[in-house]
Design a protein around this motif. Sequence first.
Motif, mmCIF file in Angstrom:
data_model
loop_
_atom_site.group_PDB
_atom_site.id
_atom_site.type_symbol
_atom_site.label_atom_id
_atom_site.label_comp_id
_atom_site.label_asym_id
_atom_site.label_seq_id
_atom_site.Cartn_x
_atom_site.Cartn_y
_atom_site.Cartn_z
ATOM 1 N N GLY A 1 0.800 -1.216 0.000
ATOM 2 C CA GLY A 1 0.000 0.000 0.000
ATOM 3 C C GLY A 1 0.833 1.266 0.000
ATOM 4 O O GLY A 1 0.441 2.270 0.587
ATOM 5 N N LEU A 2 1.996 1.221 -0.641
ATOM 6 C CA LEU A 2 2.891 2.360 -0.680
ATOM 7 C C LEU A 2 2.825 3.044 -2.041
ATOM 8 O O LEU A 2 2.346 2.470 -3.020
ATOM 9 N N SER A 3 3.314 4.261 -2.086
ATOM 10 C CA SER A 3 3.412 4.994 -3.346
ATOM 11 C C SER A 3 4.886 5.239 -3.648
ATOM 12 O O SER A 3 5.767 4.927 -2.831
ATOM 13 N N TRP A 4 5.151 5.824 -4.828
ATOM 14 C CA TRP A 4 6.549 6.091 -5.194
ATOM 15 C C TRP A 4 7.194 7.112 -4.271
ATOM 16 O O TRP A 4 8.424 7.189 -4.196
ATOM 17 N N ARG A 5 6.380 7.866 -3.538
ATOM 18 C CA ARG A 5 6.931 8.887 -2.642
ATOM 19 C C ARG A 5 7.002 8.411 -1.193
ATOM 20 O O ARG A 5 7.401 9.145 -0.312
ATOM 21 N N SER A 6 6.573 7.170 -0.918
ATOM 22 C CA SER A 6 6.577 6.670 0.462
ATOM 23 C C SER A 6 8.002 6.519 0.974
ATOM 24 O O SER A 6 8.928 6.229 0.213
#
Length: 396
Positions: free
Chosen positions: A90-95
């Motif tokens: 559940g992460l994004s590229w900015r996490s």
Amino acid sequence: MRTPAVARRTRTLQLGVPAALLGTLSAGIAATPASADAVSSPIERLQATPTRIAPTEAPPAVYTVRPGDTISSIANRFGLRTVDVLAWNGLSWRSVIYPGQTLSLAGASAPSPAPAPVQAAPTATHTVVAGETVFGIAQKHGTSVDAVLAANGLDRSSVIYPGQQLALSGASAPSAAPPASPAQTAAPVPTATGGQAHAVAAGDTLFAIAKKYGTTVAQLLALNGLGSGAIIYPGQSLTVAPAPAPTPAPAAATPPPQLFANLDAEQAANASLIIRVGRELGAPDRAIAIALATAMVESSMRNLSWGDRDSLGLFQQRPSMGWGSPEQAVDADRSTRVFFGGSSDPNGQASRGLFDISGWESMSFTDAAQAVQISAYPDRYGQWETQAHQWLGVHG
């Protein structure tokens, strides 16, 4: 005449060039087939097949982030795609990931699954909530701070975050509590140490918190199981004072040392008189014992015609203080009734006897006698308590 001739040659040259070009184009068009099927097939482009880096390790189901890790480096290590690792967690590229964080690699399939080794008992995990500390989590799960830190690759200066999952290797899983009925409300959770707590607000420092509660930074660190380099964050709950020691129950009053005496004939006669009057007035045994002890202290159980200042009789009652006339004070029967007082007091409201004192029944033996006599030596009455009850049994 020369100029027109040049002009004509120039026009002939200008017309001649387009004519040649037109001839060439006509020949090309005539040579082109009319059917589109005859057009040469397009050039086939090579399709690049995505390559996957050979994994250096078999991917585990759960991976604990180490210092220096990135999502990309973790994915490359286990032959996975970075986008898959992001999606599974559940992460994004900015996490941002941090040491001790656990990442799921459950979607990965090992290239060549090896035989599963005999696994130890599954490691319990705990999801951090706001206000928790490593010390409190360790106590809750029956383990130690060092064990929790070691299981998660942390040290005593590490910071934990709400939502973070901590491995609890070696911790005994707490037994599930039975579900509460709808009518019941959850009891408030006590602090780890049971002492006074402070909720960290934005801008707080350990120094400022210690100063606010009149303690020291070293004491705060010790109460919360923190190291000298620990970082606090808003919402964290810090114990700022230990739980107060339970108030010891008041020690039972030590009874005064008891005195005993054998009565001679005069004293025995006066003791019998006091007991008789008490029985006539309906006085309980304890009231009669108080009267006997008072007479022993005041006059040695003798009907004296003298005493301190104008004190007279068995109870050394003073006429100047409203206890009656001198003759009445040496009347043993009357002075005993005045000592008991109440509705049968011969002095009426002029003096205050034992029965006129509210709550005398619950007072200590010596306090009840002192409330009547107002003596300079109040502790002496209690010294005759045991003997007075014995006299009551012998002479009653």
